[in-house]
Design a protein around this motif. Structure first.
Motif, short mmCIF file in Angstrom:
data_model
loop_
_atom_site.label_atom_id
_atom_site.label_comp_id
_atom_site.label_asym_id
_atom_site.label_seq_id
_atom_site.Cartn_x
_atom_site.Cartn_y
_atom_site.Cartn_z
N ARG A 143 -56.31 -56.68 -14.64
CA ARG A 143 -55.80 -56.92 -13.17
C ARG A 143 -55.44 -58.50 -13.08
O ARG A 143 -56.23 -59.31 -13.49
CB ARG A 143 -57.11 -56.44 -12.23
N HIS A 151 -52.58 -56.52 -9.07
CA HIS A 151 -51.70 -55.82 -9.81
C HIS A 151 -52.35 -55.40 -11.08
O HIS A 151 -53.18 -56.15 -11.43
CB HIS A 151 -50.25 -56.49 -10.30
N ILE A 153 -52.28 -55.17 -15.04
CA ILE A 153 -51.30 -55.80 -16.00
C ILE A 153 -51.65 -55.05 -17.65
O ILE A 153 -52.95 -54.88 -17.74
CB ILE A 153 -51.32 -57.32 -16.07
N THR A 165 -47.20 -56.81 -18.88
CA THR A 165 -46.18 -56.09 -18.11
C THR A 165 -47.13 -55.43 -16.85
O THR A 165 -47.99 -54.93 -16.90
CB THR A 165 -45.75 -54.88 -18.87
N LEU A 166 -46.55 -56.19 -15.86
CA LEU A 166 -47.08 -55.56 -14.49
C LEU A 166 -46.96 -53.93 -14.57
O LEU A 166 -45.71 -53.50 -14.80
CB LEU A 166 -46.53 -56.09 -13.21
#
Length: 310
Positions: A143, A151, A153, A165-166
């Motif tokens: 996170r 987000h 991740i 990558t989100l």
């Protein structure tokens, strides 16, 4: 100029921690962009923040956030109140679990970032985390807080660094059922599949991003070059779609049309794709008459790649 990090903090796997920096892996700064202008004066349009009721302009120091409850009711939230809701992930990417890459639905992917050690310390710990993920052939899920939002991740090794990558949350992904329910159940015959597979085999190739060209971007650059050179702009004919009356006949004609083409990935010879390193400013023609002859001689057009105007 060194890239600027979007986020700096720590990457942590259990008790192993190292300082890291997060950088955007993609950029759209090379794309042609436009400003809005006043048609009558040619001046650029500016946007002002005004009070919806009084029409008076409001300074940034007097603007706060508000959550809309109904038409005329808002719950005001200050910057200090938002900071009080700060999460641990504002400073640390905590690896929560490891999953198989194949388990991540592509619809959850948002955008990629590069993750690297920050400063001279922490390279050993970073390498341990990176190589562990690589050896296990897994994706690490953690996170991170960007622009005041937490987000998810996904981290995976990329060369000497990590690519993060989100990922979207489940509530952000729409169900496909409401879009696909009305699609008719059509039984495709073996003959049709065989013809379609033959077309696929004729067009088989390998994914090589360097051979792709943004044709719309190229057309924009050509348009600007022509207008700067004072050339007339002629409207191009738009392609017309054809209604497919007989699907089998269309498949056969497709095979005949593509039969002369190579079975490997086609390579363009007429145009060379623009390299990512070449910016849009390099592609545009200089404005004539704005520089002295001495300055023009110092900077010859041949020194930079320029796309010829049509």
């Amino acid at each position: 100029m060194a890239p600027r990090a979007n986020w700096k903090g720590f990457l942590r796997l259990s008790l192993v921690t190292c300082p890291v920096a997060l950088y955007p892996a993609t950029s759209e700064s090379e794309k042609v962009s436009f400003n809005q202008l006043n048609r009558k004066t040619g001046h650029r349009i500016k946007y002002a923040k005004v009070d919806a009721n009084t029409g008076e302009e409001v300074g940034n120091e007097d603007i706060i956030k508000g959550y809309k409850v109904d038409t005329d009711t808002f719950i005001e939230v200050t910057k200090e109140e938002l900071e009080n809701v700060a999460l641990e992930s504002t400073r640390t990417i905590e690896i929560d679990e490891f999953v198989d890459r194949s388990e991540i639905d592509p619809r959850y992917l948002i955008r990629p970032y590069y993750l690297r050690p920050d400063g001279k310390v922490g390279h050993d710990a970073f390498a341990v985390i990176r190589e562990t993920i690589r050896e296990m052939n897994k994706v690490a899920i953690g996170r991170v807080v960007l622009t005041n939002r937490e987000h998810i991740i996904a981290l995976e090794p990329l060369d000497k660094g990590l690519m993060g990558t989100l990922l979207r949350y489940p509530y952000e992904v729409r169900s496909a059922e409401e879009y696909f329910d009305d699609i008719q159940d059509v039984k495709v015959t073996k003959d049709m599949l065989d013809l379609a597979k033959h077309i696929v085999n004729q067009k088989a190739g390998h994914f090589e991003p360097d051979k792709f060209e943004d044709q719309y971007e190229t057309a924009l650059i050509d348009l600007i070059n022509q207008k700067r050179a004072g050339k007339p702009i002629a409207a191009k004919a738009r392609p017309r779609g054809e209604n497919v009356v007989d699907l089998m006949d269309a498949l056969r004609k497709s095979i005949g049309r593509d039969a002369t083409g190579p079975t490997e990935a086609p390579k363009k010879t007429a145009k060379k794709p623009r390299k990512a390193a070449a910016g849009q400013k390099e592609m545009l023609m200089p404005i004539t008459g704005k520089k002295t002859a001495k300055e023009s001689a110092a900077k010859k057009p041949a020194a930079k790649p320029q796309r010829k105007s049509a």
